[in-house]
Design a protein around this motif. Structure first.
Motif, short mmCIF file in Angstrom:
data_model
loop_
_atom_site.label_atom_id
_atom_site.label_comp_id
_atom_site.label_asym_id
_atom_site.label_seq_id
_atom_site.Cartn_x
_atom_site.Cartn_y
_atom_site.Cartn_z
N TYR A 106 10.55 9.48 7.92
CA TYR A 106 9.77 8.93 6.87
C TYR A 106 10.42 9.05 5.56
O TYR A 106 10.44 8.17 4.72
CB TYR A 106 8.36 9.81 6.82
N GLN A 129 12.91 6.41 5.32
CA GLN A 129 12.57 5.09 5.34
C GLN A 129 11.74 5.04 3.66
O GLN A 129 12.37 3.95 3.38
CB GLN A 129 11.44 5.29 6.17
N GLN A 130 11.42 6.15 3.22
CA GLN A 130 11.04 5.77 1.79
C GLN A 130 12.25 5.48 0.83
O GLN A 130 12.02 4.83 -0.05
CB GLN A 130 10.12 6.90 1.35
N ASP A 188 16.27 3.71 11.12
CA ASP A 188 14.73 3.26 10.90
C ASP A 188 14.21 2.49 11.71
O ASP A 188 12.99 2.27 12.25
CB ASP A 188 14.57 2.77 9.43
N PHE A 198 0.21 3.38 -2.90
CA PHE A 198 1.52 2.83 -2.41
C PHE A 198 1.70 1.54 -3.48
O PHE A 198 0.73 1.08 -4.25
CB PHE A 198 1.38 2.42 -1.03
N ARG A 225 5.59 -4.41 5.96
CA ARG A 225 4.94 -3.29 5.68
C ARG A 225 5.93 -1.96 5.28
O ARG A 225 5.41 -0.99 4.87
CB ARG A 225 3.95 -2.68 6.91
N ARG A 226 7.19 -2.19 5.61
CA ARG A 226 8.04 -1.18 5.61
C ARG A 226 8.51 -1.44 3.77
O ARG A 226 9.26 -0.45 3.54
CB ARG A 226 9.44 -1.48 6.27
N TRP A 257 6.68 -0.83 1.43
CA TRP A 257 5.59 -0.42 0.57
C TRP A 257 5.96 1.08 0.32
O TRP A 257 6.31 1.87 1.18
CB TRP A 257 4.15 0.05 1.34
N GLU A 307 5.53 4.98 -1.17
CA GLU A 307 4.57 6.14 -1.45
C GLU A 307 4.79 6.46 -2.87
O GLU A 307 5.79 6.88 -3.33
CB GLU A 307 4.53 7.21 -0.66
N SER A 336 4.48 15.19 0.06
CA SER A 336 4.71 13.89 0.78
C SER A 336 5.90 14.17 1.36
O SER A 336 6.20 13.79 2.75
CB SER A 336 4.80 12.78 0.15
N GLY A 381 3.20 7.91 6.22
CA GLY A 381 3.14 6.44 5.90
C GLY A 381 2.12 5.73 6.07
O GLY A 381 2.09 4.51 5.84
N ASP A 423 2.32 2.48 8.69
CA ASP A 423 3.03 2.95 9.86
C ASP A 423 2.80 2.24 11.06
O ASP A 423 3.17 2.48 12.30
CB ASP A 423 2.91 4.52 9.98
#
Ligand SMILES: [Cu+2]
Length: 622
Positions: A183, A186-187, A342, A464, A474-475, A477, A479, A572, A588, A592
């Protein structure tokens, strides 16, 4: 020896050990190829050796309480530094981060340990608005930000893949470590892609073909790290030519591990029958000691770093920036490699059932035309009278401004709500120079929610943001924040949340952003260093104003909660120190899982979600 002497000794050790034998390289020294740096935190055996030293330091500190024990531990670290300064420094930082007494010691900022990175960052910042340069160079300012690099380095110190020692030779991974590995990276990718969009570049492509030449090379211009030539590809390497000259790691082995992980994802289970879920997948892919089988699934992410670090090395002794956590994100290939990593998580997530949001609390936000919410707004702090004063009552201001009679007016139509957040280049003193960095105006989120029940409702507020052109991905977004709030029974509540409290950033947020090197009196102080840099909280945006969509979701805190709240660090990205991750939902959430009916159409129809369009404008310098 006094505590301040012991602390000074730790500072001295860590500022001299990590650059080169014989003393720290200063910013004004030329950057030349330095002696090989044998230690890589991506090589299991190396990290195990470092952790064994950390374990010894812990045992020493446990045996003798107070300054004397810490001083003895530092003496041991200093002895180890004579052999391998990088390994010993990493071990010492893990001791400081994970041992209750050790956490009284400071970890100098990355830019203090390697001051030459400041100069490179300053040069990259000078290119931030240029359009006549190599496309990838347009993102160099982001990849060389000293605080972003420090964040990545420190995260891996908090979450070593070989486990955290206890001073007695036992090593354990932390709660949901495999999941948070996936995660957090990914962020970082979501943020990097957003900056790429702003620069007119496509999203990062995965490096999934291990035989293919990588068109673009990379020249780090950093002492101790070699270039990665253009059009080179992974080849069989000796990952540890100093300790294990006969050990050869082949690209075909790497491919076999990739394929084995993909097979497990397709089967929904590992070869031993254990189910693939996000945490076990992360553990197998990184890999960590919690991997279901390292012989079978290998060490894919870590050895990918090693293969890519050795691409330009004729003897496998010199290496590129992918060798170390403190330098890896500088190379564009880091991001390509991590997009590939990822992709495993994404593929698994896509195979899961989409969410039905059936456990939403009886709390609602009202929609407004065009899928927007009447109950979400942002305000620049400078437009909130008195907000700069200590003890300013945000809740009272929010209620006065957005509650009562104003409840029927869309929040974004009420002054001082704004449709635009602003970023700019500021400068701070670092390593004797004036270092430019991206900064943004302070702002607050305003969220109005109505509790329809007769009992108080505890909610988790999840915030988000995504670039408007990417809301269906969706990937994409990012946080921004996650926090707890209590709504009174049958009530309408105005929630005001300052950006400085964001759950993803290092705290306390200070301006100008400074890497804190002096821990506070509480034992968790160094843990507080974990988190994304405050100055990079908002994406840069564009001079014209870049459209973004904000999403606020309220979920049932009685379901989400796993332990006491913490004010420290990034909840987070770092969880809670030596405890359970403070959110029972997958990291996520809700992005997710796949959205068969589209991201924005789905979320716009959920009563406990508010969507809101904003623009981020980057103001030119001067
Ligand atoms: Cu990493």
């Amino acid at each position: 020896m006094s505590m301040s002497d012991v602390r000074q000794r730790a500072l001295d050790l860590l500022t001299r050990g990590t650059t080169r034998p014989g003393g720290a390289l200063r910013a004004d020294e030329p950057t030349v190829i330095a002696p090989p740096r044998p230690f890589s935190p991506f090589i299991n055996e190396h990290l195990q050796r470092a952790l064994t030293l950390t374990d010894t330091l812990m045992a020493i500190a446990d045996e003798t309480p107070g300054e004397d024990g810490l001083n003895a531990a530092l003496a041991e670290a200093e002895r180890a530094m004579a052999d391998d300064p990088d390994l010993a420094s990493h071990a010492l930082m893990m001791f400081i981060t994970h041992h209750p007494a050790g956490s009284q010691l400071p970890i100098p900022a990355l830019e203090e340990r390697t001051p030459q990175i400041v100069d490179l960052s300053a040069r990259a910042m000078a290119d931030i608005a240029r359009e006549d340069i190599d496309p990838e160079a347009a993102l160099a300012w982001f990849r060389t930000d000293p605080l972003a690099n420090q964040h990545h380095e420190h995260w891996h110190v908090v979450y070593p893949h070989e486990g955290v020692p206890d001073g007695h030779g036992h090593f354990t991974v932390q709660d949901r470590q495999g999941e948070i590995f996936l995660y957090m990276h990914q962020q970082m990718l979501a943020r990097y892609d957003t900056e790429r969009l702003a620069a007119g570049l496509p999203k990062v492509m995965p490096l999934s073909d291990y035989q293919a030449p990588i068109a673009e090379g990379y020249e780090p211009d950093l002492a101790g790290y070699i270039n990665r030539p253009p059009n080179s590809h992974m080849r069989d390497v000796h990952p540890d030519p100093i300790h294990h000259p006969d050990l050869l790691y082949q690209v075909t082995q790497h491919e076999a591990f990739r394929d084995a992980i993909n097979t497990a994802i397709g089967d929904g289970q590992f070869a031993g029958g254990q189910p693939v879920e996000i945490n076990s997948l992360g553990a197998a892919t990184e890999s960590t000691i919690a991997s279901v089988s390292r012989p079978r699934y290998g060490n894919l992410h870590n050895l990918g770093h090693v293969l890519l670090a050795l691409i330009g090395s004729p003897d496998d002794v010199q290496h590129g920036v992918m060798w170390a956590t403190a330098t890896a994100i500088r190379d564009p290939v880091f991001w390509q490699w991590h997009r590939h990593v990822d992709d495993f998580a994404f593929r698994w997530q896509e195979a899961q059932q989409p969410r039905d949001f059936g456990d939403s609390p009886a709390v609602q936000m009202r929609s407004a035309p065009a899928g927007a919410s009447a109950d979400v707004a942002v305000c620049a702090a400078e437009n909130i009278d008195g907000s700069g004063e200590a003890g300013f009552d945000w809740a009272a201001w929010g209620e006065r401004t957005f509650g009562g009679d104003a409840w029927q007016t869309p929040a974004s139509d009420i002054k001082p709500a704004t449709g635009e957040l602003r970023t700019r280049i500021a400068a701070r003193a670092a390593a004797g120079t004036n270092l430019p960095y991206l900064d943004h105006d302070d702002f607050v989120y305003v969220v109005r929610a109505e509790n329809l029940h007769d009992a108080p409702a505890d909610v988790t507020v999840r915030v988000f943001m995504a670039a408007e052109t990417s809301v269906e991905d969706r990937r994409a977004w990012i946080e921004m924040d996650k926090f707890h709030h209590q709504l009174g029974p049958r009530s309408r509540t105005v929630i005001v949340r300052p950006n400085r409290l964001s759950s993803v950033i290092q705290k306390p947020a200070v301006r100008p952003p400074q890497p804190r090197r002096t821990p506070g009196p509480d034992a968790a102080a160094n843990y507080c260093n974990c988190g994304w840099p405050f100055n990079l909280l908002l994406p840069k945006g564009t001079p014209e104003g870049m459209p973004f969509r904000l999403m606020v979701m309220l979920t049932d805190w009685t379901i989400d909660q796993t332990g006491p709240d913490t004010d420290c660090g990034s909840m987070s990205f770092c969880g809670a120190r030596d405890a359970r991750y403070p959110d029972s939902r997958p990291m996520g959430y809700p992005f997710d899982r796949r959205f068969p009916n589209g991201v924005s159409a789905t979320l716009a129809a959920v009563p406990n979600v508010g969507l809101h369009a904003i623009s981020i404008r980057h103001e030119p310098a001067g």
